[in-house]
Enzyme design. Sequence first.
Site, PDB file in Angstrom:
ATOM      1  N   ARG A 285     -10.021   1.211  15.025  1.00 26.97           N
ATOM      2  CA  ARG A 285     -10.068   1.773  13.673  1.00 26.97           C
ATOM      3  C   ARG A 285     -11.293   1.237  12.936  1.00 26.97           C
ATOM      4  O   ARG A 285     -12.329   1.883  12.902  1.00 26.97           O
ATOM      5  CB  ARG A 285      -8.756   1.462  12.943  1.00 26.97           C
ATOM      6  CG  ARG A 285      -8.555   2.242  11.654  1.00 26.97           C
ATOM      7  CD  ARG A 285      -7.108   2.243  11.208  1.00 26.97           C
ATOM      8  NE  ARG A 285      -6.533   0.911  11.026  1.00 26.97           N
ATOM      9  CZ  ARG A 285      -5.255   0.697  10.703  1.00 26.97           C
ATOM     10  NH1 ARG A 285      -4.428   1.720  10.544  1.00 26.97           N
ATOM     11  NH2 ARG A 285      -4.796  -0.533  10.543  1.00 26.97           N
TER      12      ARG A 285
ATOM     13  N   TYR B  44      14.486  31.698   3.301  1.00 25.44           N
ATOM     14  CA  TYR B  44      13.310  32.464   3.712  1.00 25.44           C
ATOM     15  C   TYR B  44      13.373  32.797   5.206  1.00 25.44           C
ATOM     16  O   TYR B  44      13.760  31.971   6.028  1.00 25.44           O
ATOM     17  CB  TYR B  44      12.040  31.663   3.442  1.00 25.44           C
ATOM     18  CG  TYR B  44      11.658  31.577   1.982  1.00 25.44           C
ATOM     19  CD1 TYR B  44      11.248  32.701   1.276  1.00 25.44           C
ATOM     20  CD2 TYR B  44      11.689  30.353   1.318  1.00 25.44           C
ATOM     21  CE1 TYR B  44      10.887  32.616  -0.062  1.00 25.44           C
ATOM     22  CE2 TYR B  44      11.329  30.247  -0.017  1.00 25.44           C
ATOM     23  CZ  TYR B  44      10.928  31.387  -0.702  1.00 25.44           C
ATOM     24  OH  TYR B  44      10.575  31.293  -2.026  1.00 25.44           O
TER      25      TYR B  44
ATOM     26  N   MET C 258      10.379  25.035  -1.121  1.00 29.70           N
ATOM     27  CA  MET C 258       9.478  24.099  -1.777  1.00 29.70           C
ATOM     28  C   MET C 258      10.232  23.123  -2.673  1.00 29.70           C
ATOM     29  O   MET C 258       9.918  21.921  -2.703  1.00 29.70           O
ATOM     30  CB  MET C 258       8.427  24.855  -2.602  1.00 29.70           C
ATOM     31  CG  MET C 258       7.403  23.944  -3.265  1.00 29.70           C
ATOM     32  SD  MET C 258       6.219  24.843  -4.311  1.00 29.70           S
ATOM     33  CE  MET C 258       5.338  25.810  -3.094  1.00 29.70           C
TER      34      MET C 258
ATOM     35  N   LYS D 196       0.839  -1.195   0.000  1.00 33.66           N
ATOM     36  CA  LYS D 196       0.000   0.000   0.000  1.00 33.66           C
ATOM     37  C   LYS D 196       0.875   1.246   0.000  1.00 33.66           C
ATOM     38  O   LYS D 196       2.085   1.180   0.243  1.00 33.66           O
ATOM     39  CB  LYS D 196      -0.912  -0.010   1.226  1.00 33.66           C
ATOM     40  CG  LYS D 196      -0.173  -0.046   2.550  1.00 33.66           C
ATOM     41  CD  LYS D 196      -1.128  -0.130   3.719  1.00 33.66           C
ATOM     42  CE  LYS D 196      -0.348  -0.141   5.036  1.00 33.66           C
ATOM     43  NZ  LYS D 196      -1.255  -0.043   6.184  1.00 33.66           N
TER      44      LYS D 196
END
Length: 367
Positions: free
Chosen positions: A136, A263, A310, A40
């Site tokens: 779950r 940044y 990014m 998965k």
Amino acid sequence: MKTSPHRNTSAIVDLKAIRNNIEKFKKHINPNAEIWPAVKADAYGHGSIEVSKAVSDLVGGFCVSNLDEAIELRNHLVTKPILVLSGIVPEDVDIAAALNISLTAPSLEWLKLVVQEEAELSDLKIHIGVDSGMGRIGIRDVEEANQMIELADKYAINFEGIFTHFATADMADETKFKNQQARFNKIMAGLSRQPKFIHSTNTAAALWHKEQVQAIERLGISMYGLNPSGKTLELPFEIEPALSLVSELTHIKKIAAGETVGYGATYETSEETWIGTVPIGYADGWTRQMQGFKVLVDGKFCEIVGRVCMDQMMIKLDKSYPLGTKVTLIGRDKANEITTTDVADWRGTINYEVLCLLSDRIKRIYK
């Protein structure tokens, strides 16, 4: 997100290592059990199609999260049995039946909706999910399980299996594990009939609770060479990490003392400093928390300075290097190594998440 084949940032996947890890598990577990690897989430970032094809001859079937993952495997000619571990919408069960995909039946309510939706169900295979303490999905008492078996029999649905999932098999304290085990065993003892497959063993249970006798061993993170407990429990045998993450230097410069990087100007140089730029960022799953962590250049640790952007990040170098010099983010370079678990510990998370966050933009290279 599209893969970026023209950018030299790559996840290198060693399929032989995955095969070797499975072979080691086969020697460790019940010899009569089938291994059904969890592929998965794109095989935990390793590539579900490539991994499934590479190990198909070693396993009994595969486990995926949702119907779309199962369909993708079938579309790429993976013919082994496939089990979808999450519930799917009832109106899609005909797709699963047509492709010989087994489904998790999480509740009696879900199964009632299935029989209302579909007239012909004889090709449908279900594994009843049992919530023994994970909280779950799944049924919680034997009465509901037996009602589901009765309903399945009435509509000629193949009651193929029943399973649960342990929440704490990777922890030193076994109290919760044993409570779940007892709950599951109690439900098994009260079933009106037994299916072909009874399974509760995930990776951690296979490693540290191998006394369980199971028809299926659901093998996950350790197939890819990682310890499910992080560094909490010692592995009973050695496994080999299958994925390394590498990039390169695309820009190098020397900046003066007092200059800032990135940044927010969060990093300021205290002296003349060589700064290298690396084409990977948080859009690739290399998150902003990695500021201050280290990567390897020429076998030496180099700090990530300034905020991870990014698409790029900056690192502090000990000297000038040629453009194109390899940068290792996960893996070994000469005498030093950075593991996925090291990255996870820095972020305050688990090694599973580090791998699964590696985006499709990073090209996978198989060896």
